[in-house]
Design an enzyme around this catalytic site. Structure first.
Site, PDB file in Angstrom:
ATOM      1  N   VAL A  13     127.663   5.883  -7.623  1.00 23.78           N
ATOM      2  CA  VAL A  13     128.867   6.474  -7.029  1.00 23.78           C
ATOM      3  C   VAL A  13     128.551   7.743  -6.234  1.00 23.78           C
ATOM      4  O   VAL A  13     129.459   8.385  -5.700  1.00 23.78           O
ATOM      5  CB  VAL A  13     129.932   6.799  -8.104  1.00 23.78           C
ATOM      6  CG1 VAL A  13     130.400   5.528  -8.790  1.00 23.78           C
ATOM      7  CG2 VAL A  13     129.414   7.812  -9.112  1.00 23.78           C
ATOM      8  N   LYS A  37     118.422  17.040 -16.004  1.00 25.26           N
ATOM      9  CA  LYS A  37     118.652  15.603 -16.150  1.00 25.26           C
ATOM     10  C   LYS A  37     118.163  15.219 -17.537  1.00 25.26           C
ATOM     11  O   LYS A  37     116.954  15.107 -17.774  1.00 25.26           O
ATOM     12  CB  LYS A  37     117.870  14.832 -15.079  1.00 25.26           C
ATOM     13  CG  LYS A  37     118.097  13.311 -15.118  1.00 25.26           C
ATOM     14  CD  LYS A  37     119.438  12.928 -14.531  1.00 25.26           C
ATOM     15  CE  LYS A  37     119.592  11.415 -14.453  1.00 25.26           C
ATOM     16  NZ  LYS A  37     120.857  11.018 -13.815  1.00 25.26           N
ATOM     17  N   GLY A 170     132.301  10.778  -4.065  1.00 18.82           N
ATOM     18  CA  GLY A 170     130.852  10.789  -3.909  1.00 18.82           C
ATOM     19  C   GLY A 170     130.313  10.219  -2.621  1.00 18.82           C
ATOM     20  O   GLY A 170     129.165  10.482  -2.271  1.00 18.82           O
TER      21      GLY A 170
END
Length: 237
Positions: A13, A37, A170
């Site tokens: 997305v 992350k 996005g």
């Protein structure tokens, strides 16, 4: 806001590009930024992951990846199939807290959607946000079908006592269709949270210098930008 958790309404997305844009806008505003992350999946040890992509696009940011699993699956499944330990919420919280000690903004980018499992206990990014007491930014698709999954994501956040910071589209298309145009008004209603930006489709392919210059124009002041939802909607009326 020292820590911001970034989730998507699903995969593909534009979450990583939005994370890079938020990082770039914050850097342009003079803030120091770290990007965390927790679990990178679908990438081998030799390949660049999402952190490398954010660093490439955003520039002067600190990147940290906690674990990497080669198969493109949910982190819990990918960890199990790789015979490796999963990343647990407490470990993520501790890493983010350490980064927050030396950075003005820490962006924690999840894998896929909010309730994707991180470990065999069923922990999710929502548990991470709760431990961090951090708001969650939702990256959504622009077109038909996005309202339901955006509403579900926002409802899941509220049910857990978490705050939705807002929604960023996005991948805003060059030629938006009717559903996409209507979603400019409908997305914030579905999320019960403000629309905080629209990142153009293909933004990740821009030269990094161009990306960094443009990023603040895609994001609202809450994300260190100058984008205005009302003005953007009127331009596409």
């Amino acid at each position: 806001m020292s820590v911001l958790v970034v989730t998507g309404t699903g995969t593909e997305v534009g979450k990583t590009v939005v994370t890079a844009a938020v990082a770039a806008a914050a850097v342009a505003a003079g803030r120091s930024v770290a990007v965390l992350k927790p679990a990178q999946t679908g990438v081998t040890a030799q390949e660049p992951g999402d952190v490398a992509e954010v660093e490439r696009l955003a520039g002067a940011v600190t990147g940290l990846e906690l674990a990497r699993y080669p198969e493109p699956l949910a982190p819990a499944t990918a960890a199990r199939r790789a015979g490796r330990a999963p990343v647990r919420p407490k470990e993520i919280e501790q890493a983010a807290a350490r980064l927050a000690e030396s950075h003005d903004l820490v962006l924690v980018e999840g894998a896929g959607g909010l309730l994707v499992r991180l470990d065999e206990a069923g922990s999710t990014l929502a548990d991470v946000a709760r431990l961090l007491d951090a708001p969650v930014l939702v990256v959504a698709q622009p077109g038909l079908g996005t309202l339901n999954i955006t509403a579900l994501t926002a409802e899941a956040l509220r049910a857990r006592g978490l705050r939705c910071a807002g929604v960023v589209i996005g991948s805003w298309p060059a030629v938006p269709d009717l559903a996409t145009l209507c979603n400019l008004a409908d997305l914030p209603e579905a999320a019960e949270a403000p629309l905080l930006g629209a990142v153009p489709e293909g933004a990740g392919t821009l030269p990094p210098d161009t990306f960094r210059t443009a990023a603040p124009t895609w994001l609202a002041p809450e994300l260190s930008g100058g984008w205005d939802a009302g003005r953007f909607a009127s331009q596409h009326h």
